[in-house]
Design a protein around this motif. Structure first.
Motif, PDB file in Angstrom:
ATOM      1  N   ARG A 195       0.828  -1.197   0.000  1.00 22.19           N
ATOM      2  CA  ARG A 195       0.000   0.000   0.000  1.00 22.19           C
ATOM      3  C   ARG A 195       0.865   1.251   0.000  1.00 22.19           C
ATOM      4  O   ARG A 195       1.899   1.303   0.677  1.00 22.19           O
ATOM      5  CB  ARG A 195      -0.909   0.025   1.243  1.00 22.19           C
ATOM      6  N   ASP A 196       0.438   2.237  -0.747  1.00 24.87           N
ATOM      7  CA  ASP A 196       1.112   3.531  -0.730  1.00 24.87           C
ATOM      8  C   ASP A 196       0.763   4.236   0.577  1.00 24.87           C
ATOM      9  O   ASP A 196      -0.416   4.453   0.882  1.00 24.87           O
ATOM     10  CB  ASP A 196       0.666   4.357  -1.931  1.00 24.87           C
ATOM     11  N   SER A 197       1.768   4.589   1.336  1.00 28.22           N
ATOM     12  CA  SER A 197       1.526   5.130   2.683  1.00 28.22           C
ATOM     13  C   SER A 197       0.835   6.487   2.660  1.00 28.22           C
ATOM     14  O   SER A 197       0.125   6.831   3.602  1.00 28.22           O
ATOM     15  CB  SER A 197       2.844   5.233   3.450  1.00 28.22           C
ATOM     16  N   LEU A 198       1.017   7.253   1.594  1.00 31.99           N
ATOM     17  CA  LEU A 198       0.416   8.582   1.538  1.00 31.99           C
ATOM     18  C   LEU A 198      -1.053   8.529   1.132  1.00 31.99           C
ATOM     19  O   LEU A 198      -1.905   9.145   1.766  1.00 31.99           O
ATOM     20  CB  LEU A 198       1.187   9.477   0.564  1.00 31.99           C
ATOM     21  N   THR A 199      -1.358   7.785   0.083  1.00 32.71           N
ATOM     22  CA  THR A 199      -2.702   7.826  -0.497  1.00 32.71           C
ATOM     23  C   THR A 199      -3.587   6.656  -0.092  1.00 32.71           C
ATOM     24  O   THR A 199      -4.812   6.742  -0.217  1.00 32.71           O
ATOM     25  CB  THR A 199      -2.608   7.828  -2.031  1.00 32.71           C
ATOM     26  N   VAL A 201       2.283  20.242   1.907  1.00 31.11           N
ATOM     27  CA  VAL A 201       1.193  19.678   2.724  1.00 31.11           C
ATOM     28  C   VAL A 201      -0.092  19.635   1.910  1.00 31.11           C
ATOM     29  O   VAL A 201      -0.799  18.615   1.864  1.00 31.11           O
ATOM     30  CB  VAL A 201       0.992  20.496   4.012  1.00 31.11           C
ATOM     31  N   GLN A 202      -0.389  20.749   1.237  1.00 31.66           N
ATOM     32  CA  GLN A 202      -1.577  20.789   0.391  1.00 31.66           C
ATOM     33  C   GLN A 202      -1.400  19.876  -0.825  1.00 31.66           C
ATOM     34  O   GLN A 202      -2.359  19.280  -1.319  1.00 31.66           O
ATOM     35  CB  GLN A 202      -1.851  22.223  -0.067  1.00 31.66           C
ATOM     36  N   GLY A 203      -0.150  19.781  -1.288  1.00 34.07           N
ATOM     37  CA  GLY A 203       0.128  18.874  -2.400  1.00 34.07           C
ATOM     38  C   GLY A 203      -0.161  17.424  -2.042  1.00 34.07           C
ATOM     39  O   GLY A 203      -0.722  16.668  -2.848  1.00 34.07           O
ATOM     40  N   ASP A 204       0.206  17.036  -0.827  1.00 40.05           N
ATOM     41  CA  ASP A 204      -0.090  15.675  -0.369  1.00 40.05           C
ATOM     42  C   ASP A 204      -1.595  15.439  -0.295  1.00 40.05           C
ATOM     43  O   ASP A 204      -2.092  14.365  -0.649  1.00 40.05           O
ATOM     44  CB  ASP A 204       0.542  15.429   1.000  1.00 40.05           C
ATOM     45  N   GLU A 205      -2.308  16.455   0.174  1.00 36.85           N
ATOM     46  CA  GLU A 205      -3.766  16.317   0.251  1.00 36.85           C
ATOM     47  C   GLU A 205      -4.369  16.193  -1.147  1.00 36.85           C
ATOM     48  O   GLU A 205      -5.316  15.422  -1.362  1.00 36.85           O
ATOM     49  CB  GLU A 205      -4.355  17.519   0.986  1.00 36.85           C
ATOM     50  N   CYS A 206      -3.822  16.909  -2.094  1.00 37.46           N
ATOM     51  CA  CYS A 206      -4.284  16.793  -3.479  1.00 37.46           C
ATOM     52  C   CYS A 206      -4.068  15.377  -3.997  1.00 37.46           C
ATOM     53  O   CYS A 206      -4.957  14.795  -4.633  1.00 37.46           O
ATOM     54  CB  CYS A 206      -3.540  17.799  -4.357  1.00 37.46           C
ATOM     55  N   ARG A 220      -3.916  12.665  -2.272  1.00 37.08           N
ATOM     56  CA  ARG A 220      -4.867  11.773  -1.602  1.00 37.08           C
ATOM     57  C   ARG A 220      -6.253  11.872  -2.243  1.00 37.08           C
ATOM     58  O   ARG A 220      -6.926  10.856  -2.454  1.00 37.08           O
ATOM     59  CB  ARG A 220      -4.936  12.100  -0.113  1.00 37.08           C
ATOM     60  N   ARG A 221      -6.676  13.084  -2.558  1.00 34.99           N
ATOM     61  CA  ARG A 221      -8.019  13.271  -3.131  1.00 34.99           C
ATOM     62  C   ARG A 221      -8.097  12.693  -4.543  1.00 34.99           C
ATOM     63  O   ARG A 221      -9.095  12.049  -4.907  1.00 34.99           O
ATOM     64  CB  ARG A 221      -8.388  14.753  -3.125  1.00 34.99           C
ATOM     65  N   VAL A 222      -7.054  12.887  -5.328  1.00 31.52           N
ATOM     66  CA  VAL A 222      -7.034  12.310  -6.674  1.00 31.52           C
ATOM     67  C   VAL A 222      -7.019  10.782  -6.585  1.00 31.52           C
ATOM     68  O   VAL A 222      -7.743  10.099  -7.319  1.00 31.52           O
ATOM     69  CB  VAL A 222      -5.824  12.824  -7.475  1.00 31.52           C
ATOM     70  N   ALA A 223      -6.211  10.234  -5.679  1.00 31.27           N
ATOM     71  CA  ALA A 223      -6.153   8.781  -5.509  1.00 31.27           C
ATOM     72  C   ALA A 223      -7.514   8.220  -5.120  1.00 31.27           C
ATOM     73  O   ALA A 223      -7.938   7.165  -5.612  1.00 31.27           O
ATOM     74  CB  ALA A 223      -5.106   8.416  -4.457  1.00 31.27           C
ATOM     75  N   HIS A 224      -8.207   8.941  -4.243  1.00 31.46           N
ATOM     76  CA  HIS A 224      -9.547   8.503  -3.813  1.00 31.46           C
ATOM     77  C   HIS A 224     -10.500   8.453  -4.998  1.00 31.46           C
ATOM     78  O   HIS A 224     -11.281   7.497  -5.143  1.00 31.46           O
ATOM     79  CB  HIS A 224     -10.077   9.458  -2.746  1.00 31.46           C
ATOM     80  N   VAL A 225     -10.439   9.448  -5.861  1.00 36.04           N
ATOM     81  CA  VAL A 225     -11.296   9.496  -7.049  1.00 36.04           C
ATOM     82  C   VAL A 225     -10.991   8.328  -7.981  1.00 36.04           C
ATOM     83  O   VAL A 225     -11.893   7.631  -8.459  1.00 36.04           O
ATOM     84  CB  VAL A 225     -11.103  10.838  -7.782  1.00 36.04           C
ATOM     85  N   ARG A 285      -0.592   3.719  -7.217  1.00 34.74           N
ATOM     86  CA  ARG A 285       0.272   4.890  -7.409  1.00 34.74           C
ATOM     87  C   ARG A 285       1.633   4.391  -7.872  1.00 34.74           C
ATOM     88  O   ARG A 285       2.302   3.634  -7.163  1.00 34.74           O
ATOM     89  CB  ARG A 285       0.395   5.677  -6.112  1.00 34.74           C
ATOM     90  N   LEU A 286       2.051   4.823  -9.055  1.00 30.82           N
ATOM     91  CA  LEU A 286       3.327   4.387  -9.601  1.00 30.82           C
ATOM     92  C   LEU A 286       4.485   5.177  -9.007  1.00 30.82           C
ATOM     93  O   LEU A 286       5.625   4.716  -8.984  1.00 30.82           O
ATOM     94  CB  LEU A 286       3.328   4.529 -11.124  1.00 30.82           C
ATOM     95  N   GLY A 287       4.186   6.383  -8.538  1.00 27.71           N
ATOM     96  CA  GLY A 287       5.216   7.251  -7.970  1.00 27.71           C
ATOM     97  C   GLY A 287       4.900   8.695  -8.293  1.00 27.71           C
ATOM     98  O   GLY A 287       4.276   8.982  -9.323  1.00 27.71           O
ATOM     99  N   GLY A 288       5.309   9.602  -7.412  1.00 30.27           N
ATOM    100  CA  GLY A 288       5.042  11.012  -7.650  1.00 30.27           C
ATOM    101  C   GLY A 288       3.561  11.263  -7.843  1.00 30.27           C
ATOM    102  O   GLY A 288       2.735  10.865  -7.021  1.00 30.27           O
ATOM    103  N   GLU A 289       3.225  11.935  -8.968  1.00 28.75           N
ATOM    104  CA  GLU A 289       1.823  12.232  -9.266  1.00 28.75           C
ATOM    105  C   GLU A 289       1.261  11.314 -10.343  1.00 28.75           C
ATOM    106  O   GLU A 289       0.272  11.630 -10.994  1.00 28.75           O
ATOM    107  CB  GLU A 289       1.689  13.697  -9.697  1.00 28.75           C
TER     108      GLU A 289
END
Length: 296
Positions: free
Chosen positions: A131-135, A181-186, A188-193, A207-211
């Protein structure tokens, strides 16, 4: 041994009756010392899930004259269970025949509880490692494990396999403007979608990496893959994540490369993945906020 509750016992082989069992047995299991008459009393007080294999193993080893150990759950008089390790010595006559069995029962419940916790932790760690720890979506390791397996399944079954590789448009500018910080939240939200779009049990969002993300879509043909990509764009637009430095629009958008294949014997999974990655960059070169499903 881990416990001082070592309970001695002896069984006469000819009669299969207990000739002795320690009085500590009542404290441990609740059954009185006098209630342990035959091996049937022992067998009936083994948890039903452990009973057959334990009895068959112990009988077989005893018949061979082999000393042995057995771990099993014993049922208490109150209906609970206690993990027991039975250490058995086979006493033989000069002619080699079995005279009796003597041994000790040890309470190993604490050890088993610790072992179970370790196994559970190992399982949780294994899940976390995929699992990707961020998203919270699958990570590259998971994709690299599942993708080859799905490729083989598609090749063997003749069913289509689709990939959608997704990249957040102008994400560096987003980070520079809003902060990490806001970038990480972005992210997470994109990953959720994207994860919501890949909702079928066989589908995978990673998530392959980065964005950059990927949707692995087994059994999905070209038209269905298009629909999935459009669904991703619609769900993301509904999130209305502001992006003041996008250059595409006022909201966060994504570019996507899409491809569908029914793998043949001569096809290569890595080559196909690279092809979809190139299509992603074609979509970005063409102005972003779009998908590309063909080669230039």
């Amino acid at each position: 041994m881990e416990s001082t509750k070592a309970i001695p016992w002896r069984i006469d082989w000819a009669t299969m009756r207990f000739t002795y069992i320690g009085p500590q047995i009542e404290e441990l299991l609740g059954w009185s010392q006098a209630s342990w008459l035959t091996v049937n009393d022992w067998a009936e007080r083994i948890h039903e899930e452990d009973r057959q294999k334990t009895v068959e193993f112990c009988v077989a080893q005893s018949q061979k004259g082999v000393d042995h150990e057995a771990d099993y759950r014993a049922i208490t008089r109150q209906g609970h269970h206690v993990w027991i390790r039975d250490v058995v010595h086979v006493v033989r006559r000069p002619d080699g025949s079995v005279e009796s069995l003597v041994g000790f029962m040890f309470d190993i419940s604490a050890r088993k509880e610790a072992e179970d916790k370790i196994v559970q932790l190992q399982r949780e760690l294994e899940l976390l490692s995929y699992r990707d720890s961020l998203t919270g979506v699958a990570n590259r390791r998971m994709f690299d494990t599942v993708y080859p397996a799905e490729w083989v399944k598609a090749r063997d079954s003749g069913h289509p396999l689709s990939l959608v590789i997704i990249d957040i448009d102008h994400f560096k500018q987003y980070n520079d403007h809003y902060g990490h910080v806001q970038g990480d939240e972005c992210l997470r939200r994109v990953a959720h979608v994207l994860n919501a779009a890949a909702a079928d049990p066989d589908e995978l969002c990673a998530r392959l990496g980065g964005e950059e993300f990927v949707l692995l879509l087994p059994g999905t043909d070209r038209e269905a893959a298009w629909s999935k990509a459009e669904r991703c764009r619609e769900l993301l637009a509904a999130q209305e994540i502001l992006h003041a430095c996008s250059g595409v629009g006022r909201l966060v958008t994504v570019s996507m490369g899409i491809g569908t294949i029914v793998p043949g014997a001569q096809d290569d999974a890595k080559v196909f993945l690279d092809r979809i990655d190139r299509r992603l960059y074609q979509a970005k070169s063409a102005g972003r906020d779009r998908f590309c499903d063909n080669d230039a």
